[in-house]
Design an enzyme around this catalytic site. Structure first.
Site, mmCIF file in Angstrom:
data_model
loop_
_atom_site.group_PDB
_atom_site.id
_atom_site.type_symbol
_atom_site.label_atom_id
_atom_site.label_comp_id
_atom_site.label_asym_id
_atom_site.label_seq_id
_atom_site.Cartn_x
_atom_site.Cartn_y
_atom_site.Cartn_z
ATOM 1 N N ARG A 187 0.821 -1.218 0.000
ATOM 2 C CA ARG A 187 0.000 0.000 0.000
ATOM 3 C C ARG A 187 0.851 1.264 0.000
ATOM 4 O O ARG A 187 0.426 2.309 -0.462
ATOM 5 C CB ARG A 187 -0.931 0.006 1.206
ATOM 6 C CG ARG A 187 -1.932 -1.142 1.208
ATOM 7 C CD ARG A 187 -2.881 -1.058 0.040
ATOM 8 N NE ARG A 187 -3.841 -2.159 0.036
ATOM 9 C CZ ARG A 187 -4.746 -2.343 -0.917
ATOM 10 N NH1 ARG A 187 -4.823 -1.520 -1.947
ATOM 11 N NH2 ARG A 187 -5.563 -3.349 -0.850
ATOM 12 N N GLU A 292 -8.871 7.378 -8.192
ATOM 13 C CA GLU A 292 -7.786 6.750 -7.441
ATOM 14 C C GLU A 292 -6.764 7.852 -7.154
ATOM 15 O O GLU A 292 -6.563 8.733 -7.992
ATOM 16 C CB GLU A 292 -7.173 5.635 -8.294
ATOM 17 C CG GLU A 292 -6.189 4.762 -7.559
ATOM 18 C CD GLU A 292 -5.763 3.546 -8.393
ATOM 19 O OE1 GLU A 292 -6.637 2.725 -8.758
ATOM 20 O OE2 GLU A 292 -4.549 3.444 -8.674
HETATM 21 C C1 3EB Z 1 -6.592 -1.613 -5.297
HETATM 22 O O1 3EB Z 1 -6.386 -1.077 -4.216
HETATM 23 C C2 3EB Z 1 -6.813 -0.653 -6.432
HETATM 24 O O2 3EB Z 1 -2.130 -3.761 -9.307
HETATM 25 O O3 3EB Z 1 -0.357 -2.516 -9.064
HETATM 26 C C3 3EB Z 1 -3.937 0.182 -6.885
HETATM 27 C C4 3EB Z 1 -2.539 0.267 -6.871
HETATM 28 C C5 3EB Z 1 -4.553 -0.857 -7.561
HETATM 29 C C6 3EB Z 1 -1.761 -0.680 -7.560
HETATM 30 C C7 3EB Z 1 -1.574 -2.722 -8.931
HETATM 31 C C8 3EB Z 1 -3.773 -1.796 -8.238
HETATM 32 C C9 3EB Z 1 -2.396 -1.716 -8.226
HETATM 33 O O4 3EB Z 1 -6.667 -2.843 -5.450
HETATM 34 C C10 3EB Z 1 -6.036 -0.969 -7.631
#
Ligand code: 3EB
Length: 303
Positions: A187, A292
């Protein structure tokens, strides 16, 4: 020393920034993203990878033409294998942050969906990667109908620490309903210098999308997620400011350009005035998500 300049939108002229993020800015501004490091900076090329580095950090770019591979999954796996092989040879081997841009991210039914196939290709290359050192990431759909998968990344001599969000299930534990393999990213990454590199963050609680079709509710949930992540990072390292502010730079991805006035007004009313935002037009990887937000937070000090 300038490690990287990222420009947005239309393809660059020869005098334009070295890295071309294919998403259009929707706020009409012409700001570019600048990653600074201590000089001296050295630039180079290794296979399809272009990079710039100093003693502590490396910024790399790799573009892959999907058409030269059998299918999209294979193209993703090839790109990540090239990236990882390069990083393993590098003096700056630790991946901190990765950006992924490719077209038609939600096209394809079920497990054939392109984002899911992206996750499969990435897992095949990243299989041996320890969860705690997975880089922070962004994966967003480009809207310029290009067949090129674009990756760029920041790596370092010293490892970062993956930070998870207490409000969200770790992406690598998402249940089967989101695809045959789980996405692999952290994250956020806490760098050795104490800076927080925040992954693309959306209106997801646990593993589920919330507030289908509601822009302001999604914004609110997303900011709550980002604030929880900052609190968690601050708890682990007090150099990370506990709140968004003058050291925060956010990038906001919008599925619909028309949402810009509402999104920018909503954020302006709730974010500290010195926290800066840049707005880009791109497709979020779940159909039900409209926005996002990613970012960089904290000044960092010499590691
Ligand atoms: C999520 O939280 C939203 O697959 O590298 C956000 C950040 C998201 C990175 C990735 C996907 C990715 O699942 C999507």
């Amino acid at each position: 020393g300038v490690l990287a300049v990222v420009g947005f939108g239309d393809p660059p002229s020869p005098t334009d920034p070295a890295i071309h993020n294919p998403l259009q800015r929707v706020d009409g501004g012409d700001l570019v993203e600048v990653w600074r490091g201590d000089a001296p900076i050295e630039c180079g090329q290794d296979g399809d990878i272009r990079y710039a580095c100093n003693d502590d950090y490396l910024f790399g770019v790799l573009t892959v033409d999907e058409r030269v591979h059998g299918d999209f999954r294979t193209a993703v796996e090839a790109a990540y294998r090239q990236l990882l092989a390069f990083q393993q040879r590098s003096q700056l081997p630790h991946l901190l942050r990765l950006w992924n841009y490719f077209a038609d991210i939600t096209d394809g039914e079920g497990d054939r969906q392109r984002y899911r196939q992206f996750c499969v290709g990435r897992v095949q290359a990243l299989a041996a990667f320890p969860a705690r050192s997975l880089p922070a990431a962004t994966a967003i759909g480009r809207l310029d109908r290009s067949d090129t998968l674009m990756l760029y990344w920041l790596s370092a001599r010293q490892p970062g620490i993956g930070i998870e969000n207490p409000r969200q299930l770790s992406a690598s534990r998402y249940p089967r309903q989101y695809g045959p393999v789980a996405p692999r990213f952290s994250r956020a990454t806490l760098t050795a210098a104490g800076q927080l590199l925040i992954s693309g963050t959306a209106s997801i609680v646990g593993h589920a999308s919330h507030h289908h079709g509601q822009v302001s509710a999604q914004l609110s949930e997303t900011l709550t997620n980002i604030r929880a992540l900052l609190a968690e990072a601050h708890r682990q390292d007090p150099r990370v400011p506990a709140e968004l502010g003058g050291s925060s730079l956010l990038k906001v991805y919008l599925r619909h350009r028309a949402d810009l006035p509402m999104v920018s007004d909503w954020l302006a009313a709730r974010l500290p005035a010195d926290c800066r935002c840049l707005f880009l037009h791109g497709e979020i990887c779940r159909d039900d998500l409209l926005i996002e937000i990613e970012g960089v937070h904290g000044h960092g000090s010499a590691p």
